[in-house]
Design an enzyme around this catalytic site. Structure first.
Site, PDB file in Angstrom:
ATOM      1  CG  HIS A  49      49.922  50.008  39.891  1.00  0.00           C
ATOM      2  ND1 HIS A  49      49.508  48.696  39.868  1.00  0.00           N
ATOM      3  CD2 HIS A  49      48.998  50.662  40.640  1.00  0.00           C
ATOM      4  CE1 HIS A  49      48.388  48.573  40.564  1.00  0.00           C
ATOM      5  NE2 HIS A  49      48.045  49.746  41.035  1.00  0.00           N
ATOM      6  CB  CYS A  51      65.214  62.980  43.809  1.00  0.00           C
ATOM      7  SG  CYS A  51      65.891  63.091  45.475  1.00  0.00           S
ATOM      8  CB  THR A  92      44.507  41.981  36.275  1.00  0.00           C
ATOM      9  OG1 THR A  92      44.838  42.412  37.596  1.00  0.00           O
ATOM     10  CG2 THR A  92      43.007  42.107  36.037  1.00  0.00           C
ATOM     11  CG  ASN A 134      43.376  35.453  34.153  1.00  0.00           C
ATOM     12  OD1 ASN A 134      43.963  34.387  34.228  1.00  0.00           O
ATOM     13  ND2 ASN A 134      43.678  36.498  34.887  1.00  0.00           N
ATOM     14  N   PRO A 135      43.546  32.872  31.743  1.00  0.00           N
ATOM     15  CG  PRO A 135      45.694  32.153  31.214  1.00  0.00           C
ATOM     16  CD  PRO A 135      44.916  33.346  31.633  1.00  0.00           C
ATOM     17  CB  ALA A 177      45.805  38.239  26.770  1.00  0.00           C
TER      18      ALA A 177
HETATM   19  C1  BV8 Z   1      47.537  52.339  48.411  1.00  0.00           C
HETATM   20  C2  BV8 Z   1      54.183  48.838  40.664  1.00  0.00           C
HETATM   21  C3  BV8 Z   1      47.002  53.997  49.986  1.00  0.00           C
HETATM   22  C4  BV8 Z   1      55.472  48.378  41.242  1.00  0.00           C
HETATM   23  C5  BV8 Z   1      52.356  47.731  41.857  1.00  0.00           C
HETATM   24  C6  BV8 Z   1      42.152  47.220  50.139  1.00  0.00           C
HETATM   25  C7  BV8 Z   1      42.123  45.926  50.511  1.00  0.00           C
HETATM   26  C8  BV8 Z   1      43.339  45.249  50.755  1.00  0.00           C
HETATM   27  C9  BV8 Z   1      44.581  45.870  50.602  1.00  0.00           C
HETATM   28  C10 BV8 Z   1      44.591  47.161  50.219  1.00  0.00           C
HETATM   29  C11 BV8 Z   1      43.396  47.837  50.015  1.00  0.00           C
HETATM   30  N1  BV8 Z   1      43.712  49.078  49.641  1.00  0.00           N
HETATM   31  C12 BV8 Z   1      45.067  49.208  49.627  1.00  0.00           C
HETATM   32  C13 BV8 Z   1      45.618  48.050  49.984  1.00  0.00           C
HETATM   33  C14 BV8 Z   1      47.028  47.780  50.050  1.00  0.00           C
HETATM   34  C15 BV8 Z   1      47.672  47.443  48.698  1.00  0.00           C
HETATM   35  C16 BV8 Z   1      47.068  46.182  48.135  1.00  0.00           C
HETATM   36  O1  BV8 Z   1      46.218  46.209  47.262  1.00  0.00           O
HETATM   37  N2  BV8 Z   1      47.561  45.060  48.637  1.00  0.00           N
HETATM   38  C17 BV8 Z   1      47.064  43.763  48.125  1.00  0.00           C
HETATM   39  C18 BV8 Z   1      48.198  42.974  47.525  1.00  0.00           C
HETATM   40  C19 BV8 Z   1      46.407  43.024  49.213  1.00  0.00           C
HETATM   41  N3  BV8 Z   1      47.518  48.539  47.747  1.00  0.00           N
HETATM   42  C20 BV8 Z   1      48.434  49.537  47.820  1.00  0.00           C
HETATM   43  O2  BV8 Z   1      49.360  49.561  48.597  1.00  0.00           O
HETATM   44  C21 BV8 Z   1      48.251  50.668  46.814  1.00  0.00           C
HETATM   45  N4  BV8 Z   1      48.418  51.932  47.476  1.00  0.00           N
HETATM   46  O3  BV8 Z   1      46.555  51.711  48.708  1.00  0.00           O
HETATM   47  O4  BV8 Z   1      47.882  53.546  48.967  1.00  0.00           O
HETATM   48  C22 BV8 Z   1      47.406  55.387  50.259  1.00  0.00           C
HETATM   49  C23 BV8 Z   1      46.491  56.375  49.940  1.00  0.00           C
HETATM   50  C24 BV8 Z   1      46.830  57.688  50.238  1.00  0.00           C
HETATM   51  C25 BV8 Z   1      48.062  57.976  50.842  1.00  0.00           C
HETATM   52  C26 BV8 Z   1      48.964  56.949  51.142  1.00  0.00           C
HETATM   53  C27 BV8 Z   1      48.626  55.630  50.823  1.00  0.00           C
HETATM   54  C28 BV8 Z   1      49.360  50.638  45.726  1.00  0.00           C
HETATM   55  C29 BV8 Z   1      49.312  49.369  44.971  1.00  0.00           C
HETATM   56  C30 BV8 Z   1      50.290  49.434  43.780  1.00  0.00           C
HETATM   57  C31 BV8 Z   1      51.537  48.629  44.022  1.00  0.00           C
HETATM   58  N5  BV8 Z   1      52.397  48.622  42.841  1.00  0.00           N
HETATM   59  N6  BV8 Z   1      53.182  47.774  40.774  1.00  0.00           N
HETATM   60  C32 BV8 Z   1      56.101  47.252  40.472  1.00  0.00           C
HETATM   61  O5  BV8 Z   1      55.535  46.811  39.459  1.00  0.00           O
HETATM   62  O6  BV8 Z   1      57.183  46.845  40.905  1.00  0.00           O
HETATM   63  S1  BV8 Z   1      51.164  46.485  41.939  1.00  0.00           S
HETATM   64  C33 BV8 Z   1      51.769  45.255  40.879  1.00  0.00           C
HETATM   65  O7  BV8 Z   1      51.139  44.096  41.302  1.00  0.00           O
HETATM   66  C34 BV8 Z   1      51.377  45.379  39.432  1.00  0.00           C
HETATM   67  O8  BV8 Z   1      51.406  46.703  38.972  1.00  0.00           O
HETATM   68  C35 BV8 Z   1      49.958  44.838  39.438  1.00  0.00           C
HETATM   69  O9  BV8 Z   1      49.072  45.814  39.731  1.00  0.00           O
HETATM   70  C36 BV8 Z   1      49.968  43.925  40.595  1.00  0.00           C
HETATM   71  C37 BV8 Z   1      49.992  42.532  40.098  1.00  0.00           C
HETATM   72  O10 BV8 Z   1      48.732  42.246  39.724  1.00  0.00           O
HETATM   73  P1  BV8 Z   1      48.467  41.650  38.261  1.00  0.00           P
HETATM   74  O11 BV8 Z   1      48.912  42.614  37.239  1.00  0.00           O
HETATM   75  O12 BV8 Z   1      47.092  41.197  38.285  1.00  0.00           O
HETATM   76  O13 BV8 Z   1      49.493  40.432  38.143  1.00  0.00           O
HETATM   77  P2  BV8 Z   1      49.491  39.052  38.939  1.00  0.00           P
HETATM   78  O14 BV8 Z   1      50.853  38.525  38.789  1.00  0.00           O
HETATM   79  O15 BV8 Z   1      48.902  39.214  40.256  1.00  0.00           O
HETATM   80  O16 BV8 Z   1      48.469  38.150  38.099  1.00  0.00           O
HETATM   81  C38 BV8 Z   1      48.728  37.866  36.770  1.00  0.00           C
HETATM   82  C39 BV8 Z   1      47.400  37.395  36.195  1.00  0.00           C
HETATM   83  O17 BV8 Z   1      47.591  37.174  34.798  1.00  0.00           O
HETATM   84  C40 BV8 Z   1      46.902  36.075  36.800  1.00  0.00           C
HETATM   85  O18 BV8 Z   1      45.519  36.166  37.050  1.00  0.00           O
HETATM   86  C41 BV8 Z   1      47.193  35.048  35.699  1.00  0.00           C
HETATM   87  O19 BV8 Z   1      46.255  33.992  35.689  1.00  0.00           O
HETATM   88  C42 BV8 Z   1      47.039  35.920  34.456  1.00  0.00           C
HETATM   89  N7  BV8 Z   1      47.774  35.447  33.267  1.00  0.00           N
HETATM   90  C43 BV8 Z   1      48.950  34.778  33.219  1.00  0.00           C
HETATM   91  N8  BV8 Z   1      49.291  34.557  31.898  1.00  0.00           N
HETATM   92  C44 BV8 Z   1      48.306  35.125  31.133  1.00  0.00           C
HETATM   93  C45 BV8 Z   1      47.342  35.698  32.000  1.00  0.00           C
HETATM   94  N9  BV8 Z   1      46.245  36.336  31.546  1.00  0.00           N
HETATM   95  C46 BV8 Z   1      46.082  36.403  30.189  1.00  0.00           C
HETATM   96  N10 BV8 Z   1      46.974  35.891  29.298  1.00  0.00           N
HETATM   97  C47 BV8 Z   1      48.088  35.237  29.727  1.00  0.00           C
HETATM   98  N11 BV8 Z   1      48.934  34.734  28.834  1.00  0.00           N
END
Ligand code: BV8
Length: 286
Positions: free
Chosen positions: A130, A138, A209, A234-235, A252
């Site tokens: 990502h 730009c 994740t 993951n917790p 982690a």
């Molecule tokens: C695209 C950068 C197409 C920016 C990020 C299929 C099904 C449904 C939806 C979609 C699909 N395909 C595409 C989509 C749409 C969308 C998507 O997935 N939406 C979801 C939300 C429903 N995907 C997209 O838009 C992607 N692009 O599909 O383009 C395309 C193709 C060709 C031409 C044009 C278009 C792009 C997705 C990328 C977005 N950018 N980040 C920024 O950071 O500001 S995503 C961003 O959120 C992060 O990078 C990361 O990937 C994501 C967050 O997820 P996690 O990292 O898992 O974090 P989260 O907070 O969710 O969870 C934390 C976890 O850690 C928890 O489980 C928690 O319990 C755990 N935790 C907490 N503490 C600890 C721990 N674990 C261990 N130890 C600890 N101490």
């Protein structure tokens, strides 16, 4: 270094798999940086951004409609990331990568995180799926751009949004962060490299994740086709938990040092060369 004494125990069959692995593929998310003080994506936003979810802000539409709000959000996040340090989770993966690399094996890291904490822990990252918060370009002509280090105190959210600079090449576009926004395609080279690593691995670790964001979250499942052991750290349960062979429920930063200690027989070495951990890790290695 934080005390590892309260790390949940690691089952023997997981230790056996880890000790036998020669090519480990790691898929990491925001959770691995949580213990460093970097908010995960699901955490509520504060200050200027409290009315928005991270998912709303991380879009080309949000940048289009309010470039200053989104620009300032990324600069503030970049400042916070700059002011924190890798935690024992990052360090353990870097150490395991060094150990495997020295023994003819390899550990590949494919991360969703836009921070550089894996690298600052001394690890090589195969794929930033990502993008990276320290890269800029730009929004119109894609010309790469260098921005000075963010001048924010990462702890306190800035009071006023600041406009993004104008592109010095096309003098039309605004400078945006080099991250992948929702609705934007992932960098194909990084995605393909990560997919190859998942297919070639003999052990896959899914660390910190929620598995909610696609297409990245499908990568670890490429190992399933080949019967590769999948271990989640993951917790909390996640979208990927049902597909995992083993689920280590804990932070982690506590579990990875114990796992890596058990595999390498070495205590955790922080990047600064100190042993990086108290003796509690020794105690837990079976
Ligand atoms: C695209 C950068 C197409 C920016 C990020 C299929 C099904 C449904 C939806 C979609 C699909 N395909 C595409 C989509 C749409 C969308 C998507 O997935 N939406 C979801 C939300 C429903 N995907 C997209 O838009 C992607 N692009 O599909 O383009 C395309 C193709 C060709 C031409 C044009 C278009 C792009 C997705 C990328 C977005 N950018 N980040 C920024 O950071 O500001 S995503 C961003 O959120 C992060 O990078 C990361 O990937 C994501 C967050 O997820 P996690 O990292 O898992 O974090 P989260 O907070 O969710 O969870 C934390 C976890 O850690 C928890 O489980 C928690 O319990 C755990 N935790 C907490 N503490 C600890 C721990 N674990 C261990 N130890 C600890 N101490």
């Amino acid at each position: 270094m934080c005390d590892q004494s309260d790390a949940p125990p690691i089952p023997d069959d997981v230790l056996t798999l880890a000790r036998a692995a020669r090519h480990v593929a790691v898929f990491s998310g925001a959770g691995i940086s949580a213990e460093s003080g970097v908010p995960t994506f699901r955490e509520v936003q504060t200050g200027l951004w409290e009315r928005f979810s991270a998912q709303d802000l991380a879009t080309p539409e949000a940048f289009e409609s309010d470039p200053a709000l989104v620009h300032t959000w990324y600069r503030w996040r970049a400042a916070l990331i700059q002011q924190v340090s890798p935690n024992p989770g990052h360090q353990a993966l870097a150490q395991w990568q060094r150990q495997l690399g020295g023994a003819g094996g390899r550990l590949s890291i494919a991360t969703q995180n836009v921070d550089d904490l894996h690298e600052r822990a001394g690890a090589e990252v195969l794929a930033h799926l990502h993008g990276s918060i320290t890269a800029h370009r730009c929004a119109e002509c894609d010309a790469p751009a260098e921005l000075a280090a963010p001048q924010y105190d990462g702890a306190a959210a800035p009071a006023e949004p600041v406009d993004p600079p104008l592109c010095e090449v096309c003098e039309e576009g605004l400078i945006r962060p080099g991250v992948v926004w929702f609705g934007e395609p992932l960098p194909m080279e990084a995605f393909d490299a990560a997919a190859d690593a998942m297919r070639a691995a003999d052990l896959i670790l899914v660390v910190g994740t929620s598995g909610l964001v696609q297409p990245a979250a499908s990568l670890p499942l490429l190992g399933m086709e080949r019967g590769t052991p999948l271990i989640e750290i993951n917790p909390e349960p996640t979208e990927l938990s049902d597909a995992m062979h083993h689920r280590l429920r804990g932070p982690a930063g506590k579990l990875l040092p114990v796992l890596v200690q058990a595999v390498t027989g070495e205590a955790l070495h922080a990047m600064d060369g100190s042993d990086g951990t108290d003796d509690s890790v020794e105690r837990r290695a079976r």
